[in-house]
Design a protein around this motif. Sequence first.
Motif, PDB file in Angstrom:
ATOM      1  N   ASP A   1     -11.463   0.347  -4.576  1.00  0.00           N
ATOM      2  CA  ASP A   1     -11.248   0.263  -3.132  1.00  0.00           C
ATOM      3  C   ASP A   1      -9.862  -0.320  -2.892  1.00  0.00           C
ATOM      4  OD1 ASP A   1     -13.968   1.054  -2.188  1.00  0.00           O
ATOM      5  OD2 ASP A   1     -14.542  -0.794  -3.254  1.00  0.00           O
TER       6      ASP A   1
ATOM      7  N   GLU B   1      -7.820  -2.885  -1.180  1.00  0.00           N
ATOM      8  CA  GLU B   1      -7.888  -4.165  -0.504  1.00  0.00           C
ATOM      9  C   GLU B   1      -6.537  -4.855  -0.631  1.00  0.00           C
ATOM     10  OE1 GLU B   1     -11.053  -6.521  -2.004  1.00  0.00           O
ATOM     11  OE2 GLU B   1     -12.634  -5.096  -1.469  1.00  0.00           O
ATOM     12  N   THR B   2      -6.063  -5.458   0.443  1.00  0.00           N
ATOM     13  CA  THR B   2      -4.766  -6.131   0.405  1.00  0.00           C
ATOM     14  C   THR B   2      -4.975  -7.641   0.256  1.00  0.00           C
ATOM     15  OG1 THR B   2      -4.772  -6.203   2.822  1.00  0.00           O
ATOM     16  CG2 THR B   2      -3.629  -4.363   1.775  1.00  0.00           C
TER      17      THR B   2
ATOM     18  N   GLU C   1       0.815  -1.213   0.000  1.00  0.00           N
ATOM     19  CA  GLU C   1       0.000   0.000   0.000  1.00  0.00           C
ATOM     20  C   GLU C   1       0.848   1.262   0.000  1.00  0.00           C
ATOM     21  OE1 GLU C   1      -3.601   2.116   2.560  1.00  0.00           O
ATOM     22  OE2 GLU C   1      -3.094   0.007   2.903  1.00  0.00           O
TER      23      GLU C   1
END
Length: 277
Positions: free
Chosen positions: A175, A177-178, A134
Amino acid sequence: MSVVAVIPARWGSSRFPGKPLEARVAGVALLQRVWALAKAAPGVGEVLVATDEPRIRDFVEALGGRAVMTDAACRNGTERMHQALARAGLADRPAINVQGDAVLTPPWVVGALARALGEADGADLVTPAVRLGEAAYRRLVEQKRAGQVGGTTVTFDRQGRALYFSKQIIPFLRDIETPLPVFRHIGLYGFRPGALERFVSLEPGPLERAEGLEQLRALENGMTVRVVEVDYRGRTHWSIDSPEDRLVAERLIAEEGELLAAWDGSARHREEEQEKT
């Protein structure tokens, strides 16, 4: 069949003339560093330097390496690689194009491509990519917003076959999202025998011209490109295009340490040893 690593190296550069030899990074010539890193890569059986400059040829031969003279008319590193392999009698070998200015390329990344070339999945080309976390993703977003062109991303299918490469960040994330499905492409290319011959025979298409990305030529002509996910193990990818880039490379080396213990071509690591580092 062992893989040949080819390092295209030319003298002329608008921003940094003579950089293969004149750019000394932490006391070692740029080209010598890249040559030694390629020699240390697992799965690489031979390293060629493809050049049109006698000074570069003489330098490589003084190191105990092998250099092949190519025509100054070669338009890019891929054409120079193709010509060097033909003149060296190695056109029937799988080969990896190792960028001559990518001074911090870990040997295990080149080794991952060599291993992929040995797998029977039918891909014409193999190329590496790194999944972005991120923080790295947000940095890249800010760089793009600031107008920076560098940083190519790639999308691929469930079998690892490339769908598209872009200077924009792809895919668009609605969105966060990991793990993020965003992969930064690393500009190394491995070609199976015959694939390089076909590639250089093709003309650039509209997508390649629009993005300025040579690898899109393969996709536009139905060639398969397998994306190999690699891990830089906390190290930073860096290339030298200007004298200022050399200073950044030296700072990164001071912070992260040297990739090899020696730069004379003797640092040869077994793959299992590299996987433990």
